[in-house]
Design an enzyme around this catalytic site. Sequence first.
Site: not given
Ligand SMILES: [Zn+2]
Length: 237
Positions: A79, A98, A100, A168
């Site tokens: 990603e 980023h 979760h 996500h």
């Molecule tokens: Zn991710």
Amino acid sequence: MSGEAPGETLDDLVVANHILYAEGVVDGFGHVSTRHPERPDRFLLARSMAPALVAADDLMEFDLDGNATGGDTRTPYVERFIHGAIYKARHDVTAVVHSHSPSVIPFGVTGGSLRPIYHMSGFLGAGAPIFEIRNAGGMTDMLIRDNALGDALARTLGRGAVALMRGHGSVAVGFSIKQVVYRAIYTEMNARLQMEASRLGAIEFLAPEEARLAAAMNDTVLERPWELWKRKVEVGK
Ligand SMILES: [Zn+2]
């Protein structure tokens, strides 16, 4: 390797990886990057590995399309396109997280707006937008695995500090590594508190002007929590 980048930037990026793990924002997954301080068309991000284990030697350098530079053949995060796309779209952004982080997930799947419940998260402004990957890519494995998906996510983020990703996680951006770490941590905390408060009754959120003023104030004291979080991960080694 990213040998050209100043050592302080590399050190802060390594520490940011460790802090985000210690504060429950990332686990075995998630990542943090910074724009290269001398090459704005490049960014620094660890190779594909658990953030808590990242050392300076694990940092890779990428162009904004997500290609590793200098013939580096180590495995990158799938990603990485999240980071390049945001740096392309947002010249004011110097660091991206980023994750979760768990408390944020319910807001991304119900359309319940994540909004600033207290002054610490004034950067949420009028509320975090939600990225719907189906609109950009149809049926996917939910990952931002190419530049088209990265660009779509960057469009949803717009001028904001945080965007949720349905089913996500989320992405936070900042003008520095310290600011983005602060924002990622308080995004998770705001989500937890908002959920708790919603069980008690209707929530009086910060007004947009209160949010703006609070965020501006907090941006002047980013060193204080950073030093504490840094000390914690150093003691824990
Ligand atoms: Zn991710």
